[in-house]
Enzyme design. Structure first.
Site, PDB file in Angstrom:
ATOM      1  N   ASN A 212       0.581  -1.067   0.437  1.00  0.00           N
ATOM      2  CA  ASN A 212       0.028  -0.450  -0.108  1.00  0.00           C
ATOM      3  C   ASN A 212       1.082   1.322   0.273  1.00  0.00           C
ATOM      4  O   ASN A 212       2.110   0.811   0.552  1.00  0.00           O
ATOM      5  CB  ASN A 212      -0.729   0.240   1.457  1.00  0.00           C
ATOM      6  CG  ASN A 212      -0.206   0.187   2.473  1.00  0.00           C
ATOM      7  OD1 ASN A 212       0.082   0.926   2.614  1.00  0.00           O
ATOM      8  ND2 ASN A 212      -0.202  -1.489   3.237  1.00  0.00           N
ATOM      9  N   ARG A 213       0.377   2.516   0.092  1.00  0.00           N
ATOM     10  CA  ARG A 213       1.276   3.851  -0.004  1.00  0.00           C
ATOM     11  C   ARG A 213       1.697   4.481   0.845  1.00  0.00           C
ATOM     12  O   ARG A 213       2.256   5.368   1.029  1.00  0.00           O
ATOM     13  CB  ARG A 213      -0.002   4.934  -1.111  1.00  0.00           C
ATOM     14  CG  ARG A 213      -0.167   3.919  -2.185  1.00  0.00           C
ATOM     15  CD  ARG A 213      -0.838   5.531  -2.780  1.00  0.00           C
ATOM     16  NE  ARG A 213      -2.307   4.780  -4.220  1.00  0.00           N
ATOM     17  CZ  ARG A 213      -1.211   5.108  -5.029  1.00  0.00           C
ATOM     18  NH1 ARG A 213      -0.193   4.979  -5.457  1.00  0.00           N
ATOM     19  NH2 ARG A 213      -2.038   4.779  -6.603  1.00  0.00           N
TER      20      ARG A 213
END
Ligand code: C5P
Length: 409
Positions: A212-213
């Site tokens: 994920n970011r």
């Protein structure tokens, strides 16, 4: 240790209904050993009598720019203050201070001082959300002014919303922090703090993963802030960032590894801050060798990962403070409230990751803190370190008032 003892604090009170709470702030500052000089605006006296402050503060109330004994009271106040606190601060005072306009003793003192300034806004939601007020607050933040609150809750006239003055305990804690520029206060000394940071990586094969970011910046900001306040910090992280002096760094990759490392560290922790973005699902059976394109589109079966926060919440030792996070893309408050109760956390720090300049990878963030007792505390756009500061102020103030209550039982 008490950074307030012996300090000269100008307590500015402006004309809002929350002015009555300034009495409690005054009392708490005096109890902590501070020398409190109340400066009231004309508007403030419509809500609260000066006699009350005359009786409780260290000096009589001052209101006038023109004094018989001191021809320049604002310069004297500004120069001799160790801190200028304004609680409540109305939109007018905030605007005048941001614009450098001194129309009364309080605004003149604010402009004359080089001491740390703590501004505690209180006003109706419509005013707090007006672009002019938002810009003025941003200007003050940029200049290093400490902004405390406001909180959300019941306002004058029965309205509900953002704009309520922060609690006297939170405000006094923030003044202590503002006075502690060198970090000698160490209001987290003796506390063991565990912070998780970064996004987990769930392997698909030896080279690919589901990730994920999350950048880990907010988690590291918490770790740095807690360490600077004297806490013993363990950071369980998926991202490599410059090592934190004195902190124990545990490097992990997957949710499973993070769960194991966090559970171990959290056993002895006073405060656990789950800032990491943990994957909710992982491939059931990661391939042992790199998947080949020529074999076609793979079907990757997923299974849930352990919910670390929920299991920490279920086995929380007495006295431990558990802080969870909620990165949301819609209905931030609603989803965060569900997480607060569902996961057994004491606080949920929620942010809208689609908002401008907030969330993943940015150096700034804007969050809403929900406490398990129903309080909500919006923290407007500021650096991730300042967000960490605001949340830890709340955690420390609550732990202190809980300890005081236990003592008085
Ligand atoms: O349910 P959701 O993932 O949105 O909840 C976010 C919070 O829960 C964060 O504090 C995150 O660190 C934590 N979490 C966790 N274990 C998971 C998923 C999320 O501890 N498997």
């Amino acid at each position: 240790m008490n950074s307030l003892a012996g300090k000269r604090i100008v307590l500015g009170v402006s004309g809002g209904i929350a002015a009555y709470k300034a009495v409690e702030i005054c009392r708490r500052l005096v109890d902590a050993g501070a020398h409190v000089i109340p400066v009231l605006t004309k508007g403030a006296t419509r809500f609260i009598g000066r006699t009350t402050f005359d009786a409780l503060a260290s000096e009589p109330v001052q209101m006038s720019l023109f004094d018989e004994d001191d021809p320049i009271p604002h310069t004297t106040l500004g120069q001799t203050a160790d801190c200028v606190l304004v609680a409540p601060a109305t939109a007018r005072v905030i605007g005048a201070y941001a614009a450098g306009i001194s129309s009364d003793l309080l605004t003149a003192t604010l402009i004359a001082t080089r001491a740390p300034v703590v501004i505690c806004p209180a006003m109706h939601t419509e005013m707090w959300e007006h672009p002019a007020v938002i810009d003025n607050i941003a200007t003050l933040v940029e200049r290093g002014v400490h902004i405390v609150g406001p909180e959300s809750g019941r306002l004058a006239g029965g309205d509900e919303g953002a704009g309520r003055l922060s609690s006297p305990a939170d405000i006094v804690a923030a003044v202590g922090r503002a006075l502690d520029a060198g970090g000698q206060l160490a209001d987290m000394a003796g506390l063991s703090v565990v912070v998780t940071a970064g996004g987990t990586r769930e392997p698909i094969d030896p080279v690919r993963y589901i990730g994920n970011r999350s950048s880990g910046k907010q988690g590291y900001a918490f770790a740095e802030e807690a360490a600077s306040r004297g806490a013993k910090v363990t950071i369980v992280t998926t991202v490599e960032r410059p090592d934190l002096a004195g902190a124990t760094v545990v490097k992990v990759d997957t949710a499973q590894e993070m769960a194991a490392a966090t559970a171990k560290a959290a056993k002895e922790a006073d405060v656990v801050i789950m800032a990491a973005a943990v994957a909710d699902f992982r491939p059931v059976d990661p391939a042992g060798v790199k998947l080949k394109k020529r074999d076609g589109v793979p079907a990757i079966e997923l299974e849930p990962t352990p919910d670390i926060l929920a299991s920490l919440g279920a086995s929380k030792p007495e006295g431990q403070t558990l802080v969870g996070f909620a990165a949301e893309t819609c209905d931030v408050a609603g989803n965060a409230a569900a997480k607060l109760s569902g996961k057994g956390a004491d606080y949920i720090v929620a942010n809208d990751v689609t908002a401008e300049n907030a969330g993943f990878a940015y150096d700034t963030n804007e969050v809403l803190v929900l406490a398990s007792d129903g309080r909500t505390h919006p923290v407007g756009l500021r650096s991730k370190r300042q967000v960490a500061q605001a949340v830890l102020d709340m955690v420390v103030a609550d732990r202190t008032s809980r300890a005081d209550t236990q003592e008085n039982k």
